[in-house]
Every structure is written in structure tokens, then in C-alpha cells.
Design an enzyme around this catalytic site. Structure first.
Site, PDB file in Angstrom:
ATOM      1  CG  MET B  30      -1.882  -1.239   1.183  1.00  0.00           C
ATOM      2  SD  MET B  30      -3.456  -0.975   2.007  1.00  0.00           S
ATOM      3  CE  MET B  30      -2.904  -0.593   3.669  1.00  0.00           C
ATOM      4  N   GLY B  31       2.175   1.090  -0.308  1.00  0.00           N
ATOM      5  CA  GLY B  31       3.066   2.236  -0.423  1.00  0.00           C
ATOM      6  C   GLY B  31       3.519   2.784   0.920  1.00  0.00           C
ATOM      7  N   GLY B  36      10.882  -2.431   5.888  1.00  0.00           N
ATOM      8  CA  GLY B  36      10.208  -3.718   5.715  1.00  0.00           C
ATOM      9  C   GLY B  36       9.876  -3.955   4.250  1.00  0.00           C
ATOM     10  CG  HIS B  37       6.974  -1.456   2.312  1.00  0.00           C
ATOM     11  ND1 HIS B  37       6.792  -0.408   3.202  1.00  0.00           N
ATOM     12  CD2 HIS B  37       5.763  -2.050   2.180  1.00  0.00           C
ATOM     13  CE1 HIS B  37       5.524  -0.373   3.566  1.00  0.00           C
ATOM     14  NE2 HIS B  37       4.871  -1.355   2.967  1.00  0.00           N
ATOM     15  CD  GLN B 148       7.476 -13.830  11.222  1.00  0.00           C
ATOM     16  OE1 GLN B 148       8.660 -13.545  11.089  1.00  0.00           O
ATOM     17  NE2 GLN B 148       6.997 -14.403  12.307  1.00  0.00           N
ATOM     18  CE  LYS B 149       2.953  -4.976  10.654  1.00  0.00           C
ATOM     19  NZ  LYS B 149       2.585  -3.599  10.373  1.00  0.00           N
ATOM     20  CG  ASP B 150       0.864  -7.263   7.589  1.00  0.00           C
ATOM     21  OD1 ASP B 150       0.332  -6.679   8.553  1.00  0.00           O
ATOM     22  OD2 ASP B 150       1.582  -6.685   6.760  1.00  0.00           O
ATOM     23  NE  ARG B 187      -3.248   1.330   9.743  1.00  0.00           N
ATOM     24  CZ  ARG B 187      -3.519   0.271   8.952  1.00  0.00           C
ATOM     25  NH1 ARG B 187      -2.759  -0.801   9.028  1.00  0.00           N
ATOM     26  NH2 ARG B 187      -4.526   0.303   8.108  1.00  0.00           N
TER      27      ARG B 187
END
Lengths: 286, 286
Positions: B30-31, B36-37, B148-150, B187
């Protein structure tokens, strides 16, 4: 003709087709072939280099009180007919290949599925969309072929393919009929001789509506009334629905402007038959 | 680096990759990129010839009271970071490309989505599964990469891919953390300085549980209790859930036998953060 029972086998077949730079067409079926199925296969052979037919009586699209168990099956006959029709590969997966333990995913197409057969058969189109999505992902055809007889199914699958960006074309192929007009269906074998004699009234009622439209009638209620009158005059016919709806969104219509779908479902005893026509248009408008 | 805004553009890019006999990796995002990305992109570059990153803040996965409108966005910065990370193409579709008028299809993954974030965010995973299914069909990657966070998202997408026979691999990539252990998240920018100072308690509580497991603890209630005690001691932390569940089916557990997911969601003010660890195993068990 290849007979493939696993995802790996049919994918290996399609990979070879692709490696030759050729196109693959898919005809998804529940088997027990009649001339309608064979016409889908022949049409696929006209526009695609290789034709794959899947045969799978999909438990997910039958309601608990429906005819899943007694749905007619005859694989040997189907295989012979498919080979004769020029099919290159048949994909005939066991239920456990399609729905292994832990299976938990469904594809839902909203709006289009709340009316007509979707209203009479809750969960039916969820089962159809889910299995067809799987078959598309397994076979990865360039084009898939469906009969116009299941018009709502065609519209639901087109909507799914567009919404989920499935990289293939969906083609609707005209309904094939018996000499007396009865639409070919695997379920016609359920009819007793008396029901079989009465069943052509469905097509006659569609033709009646077509004639009225040709004569200038555009009022949906009057067209529907004429169809109902014709059908209820036939012995043993119990109407499930007769409806005229817009294409491709299946909204209720009071007045015909462009092409519209006249669709019906009628029971003869325990056997539910469907048929339809595109009023004020043709199959290409489906 | 190619910037593609339409389905046709990104498909043309991937077609070229395939024509060279190369593989394509997809990183759906989601940008508002963080490390992490970037770690997902670098991992994709290690195992695939070409890396596609999608950037789409998917309205379908946000609840009506959630932060869709204020979700942080910065395309210029994202494009620069992606290019630096070796990305070959960015797919950044307008909402109307993903959800044109008349859109009506959803993908539902049952069972796995009724607990954890699925219980706190009704409809969230339906939105995730639907958009990821679309992205898979649009890009048709060989492999897709998720953080992995999600963790629940990874399990839901794996389930969807298996159930719908999607022809690709799903890889989970380890969570990237700030120096103090806070899991990277777009976030995190919502946190005020005090909340930011408190937030590392989430990771500390996970480490606490890991230590207890290393010391032999296998009782899920006691492990959960230790995590809760740690978190509720932190200023401003409001627990949404702390749960220990089986892998990959997310069934409730009373006793750890094999690897298990310890997952939590905690609010700091209006900001909801999630984190998790695989107890008694590693990322490869996710």
C-alpha cells in the site's frame, strides 16, 4: 486424447500447447454429454489450437436437497464423444483434487446472483464461480466456452473474469435443441414420457414472446404474461420463475429498450428445466 | 524503472520478462515504504529476475471507521526508494482501474479469517484476498512476497492461492524492526513521541514469551498471561488481542506442540499496531 486426473497432468499438457506457440480453449462441463456440450467443443476447436474439456460434477453448486448424488454420469461414453468431437485433453479430477481437506475459499459474484436461478438455488452461483475460477487457474486457457442455455451463468462468469482480471475471453455458444425445441440438458433424462411430451412448451413460450416483440410489443409485463399463459396451459408444468431482465446487469425491466434476457425455470415433477432467449437481440448480446 | 498505471502496461512489461525466459516476483504494497517493504523488494530481487511492486491503498480492506482517507501516501518518495532497491516496474493503478463501476466480485477465505485481525476488522481479509487475487491475475508473477508482520495475511493468501490453484509461490519474509524492536509499519508515523517510546513493549513481550518457551514453558494460557502482563504495564497500551494459535490453520491452542503463532494487536490512542512471532519454530514455519 489425453486423460488427465491431476492438476500437474493437465498443466503439463497446456504447457506443451503454449510451448508450440498455440492457444488453448477450455469447455468446463459436468459431463454426461449431449449435442450442446459437443457444440461447445466443436466451437472451441474452431477458434483455439487445442481443446481441453473438464468433467467435474461440482458438489459446491448443488443445494442440499438437489440432485448431486443422482446427477447422471458416464465417463466412458463422455470420453468417446469428446474424442470424436476433436478434444485434445480431458481433465477429470477426483473431488479430493478439487476440494482437498482444509479447503476454505469461495468466489462470490454479487448483484447478478440474487435473482433468477440465484434466487431459487441459494449458493449455486457461489459454487459455480468458485469451481470455474479454479478451472481457469488450473488450465489457464485463452478462451472458455459456455452454453447460452445457462445465460445467467455466462453473465456471472463474465463478471467474475472482468472483476478479478482473469486473462481470458468468455464466449457464449447458442443453445442446441431437440427437433421439437426442447433445450438439450443432461437433466432431460429425468423426464418421464408425459413430461417429455409437455416440455417443448418452454421453447414455444419463448418463441411466442419473440413473435410479440417482432410485432412491436415492448411491455415486459405483457410479454411475461404471454409466456406464463402458454406454460401454465401445459400438463404438469410448475413455474419457478419467468422474468425479463436487462443485459448484462440483470436489472428488472418494465419496458424493452435494447436487448433483454427472457429467462425461465419450470418444474415437471421433480425435474427443473431452464431456458431463455435474448429478446430484441441475439446471442452476441448475451 | 517502469511506472505502469494500467493493467495493459504492467502486463506488457511482464510479457517481455517472460519472453526473455525470465521469472517475475511481485511485492504487493500500500506504499509509504519503510525498510520492511524494501527488504521484501530486495528478497524478490534475489530469487526472481524481474521485480514488480504494486502500490495501491485498497479501499476494500479498510472498515468504514478506519484510516483509509488518512493512510499515509507519498508516491515520489516511494518510486525513488523502489528504484534504489532494484525494482524493475511499479504498478500504481488508480482506484477506477481496480474497481470500475459495476464491480461485484469478492474472494472469501473462510475459517482463517474469523479470528485475530479478522475478528477485529470485519471484511478486512475479504478486501485483502480480493485485491491480492486481482493483482496476481494482473501481474501473473512466479512468486509473491509478503512480510511476516502480517502473519495472518500470509496464511490467508497462502490458503487462497492453494484453494484457487493460483500458479505461484507465496514467500513470507522476516519482519524488519527499528533499533528498539518496534516492527516497521507505515502506521508508526501516527504515534506521538510518548506512544512511540512505549510501543517497543510489543516486541519485548514477544521476546519474553520466546524466552519462556526456550525455558520449557508449553502452556498457552501462561505464555499469553506473561505477554499481557508485560503490555498492560506500558503507558497508554490498550490490548485488542493477544493469542496463541496453531500453524497454518490458526486453531486455538492450549498446549504448544509444534510451532505456533503468538500474535497481538494493541492500540496506542487511535493507532492500532500488530506484531507476532512463531514460538517453538521460525519464519519458515509460517
Amino acid at each position: 486424447m489425453h486423460i488427465c486426473r491431476t492438476v500437474e497432468e493437465i498443466r503439463a499438457f497446456v504447457r506443451l500447447v503454449r510451448a508450440r506457440g498455440q492457444t488453448a480453449g477450455l469447455v468446463p462441463t459436468m459431463g454426461y454429454f449431449h449435442q450442446g456440450h459437443l457444440s461447445l467443443m466443436r466451437r472451441a476447436g474452431e477458434v483455439c489450437d487445442a481443446v481441453v474439456v473438464s468433467i467435474f460434477v461440482n458438489p459446491l453448486q448443488f443445494g442440499p436437497q438437489e440432485d448431486f448424488e443422482r446427477y447422471p454420469r458416464d465417463f466412458e461414453r463422455d470420453a468417446a464423444l469428446a474424442e470424436e468431437a476433436g478434444v485434445d485433453a480431458v481433465f477429470v479430477p477426483p473431488a479430493l483434487v478439487m476440494y482437498p481437506p482444509g479447503f476454505a475459499t469461495h468466489v462470490e459474484v454479487g448483484r447478478l446472483t440474487g435473482c433468477l436461478c440465484g434466487a431459487s438455488r441459494p449458493g449455486h452461483f457461489r459454487g459455480v464461480a468458485t469451481v470455474v475460477n479454479k478451472l481457469f487457474n488450473i488450465v489457464q486457457p485463452d478462451r472458455a466456452f459456455f452454453g447460452q442455455k445457462d445465460a445467467q451463468q455466462v453473465l456471472v462468469i463474465r463478471r467474475m473474469a472482468a472483476d478479478l482480471n482473469l486473462p481470458l475471453e468468455i464466449e457464449a455458444v447458442p443453445t442446441v435443441r431437440e427437433a421439437d425445441g426442447l433445450a438439450m440438458s443432461s437433466r432431460n433424462v429425468y423426464l418421464d414420457p408425459e413430461q417429455r411430451r409437455a416440455a417443448p412448451v418452454l421453447y414455444q413460450s419463448l418463441q411466442e414472446a419473440e413473435k410479440l416483440v417482432q410485432a412491436g410489443e415492448r411491455n415486459a409485463a405483457r410479454l411475461r404474461g404471454a409466456v406464463l399463459e402458454k406454460i401454465t396451459g401445459a400438463p404438469g408444468a410448475q413455474v419457478d420463475y419467468v422474468e425479463i431482465r436487462s443485459l448484462p446487469d440483470l436489472e428488472p425491466l418494465t419496458e424493452l429498450r435494447g436487448p433483454a434476457l427472457l429467462a425461465l425455470a419450470v418444474r415437471f415433477g421433480a425435474t427443473r428445466l431452464i431456458d431463455n432467449t435474448v429478446l430484441n437481440g441475439g446471442v452476441s448480446d448475451l
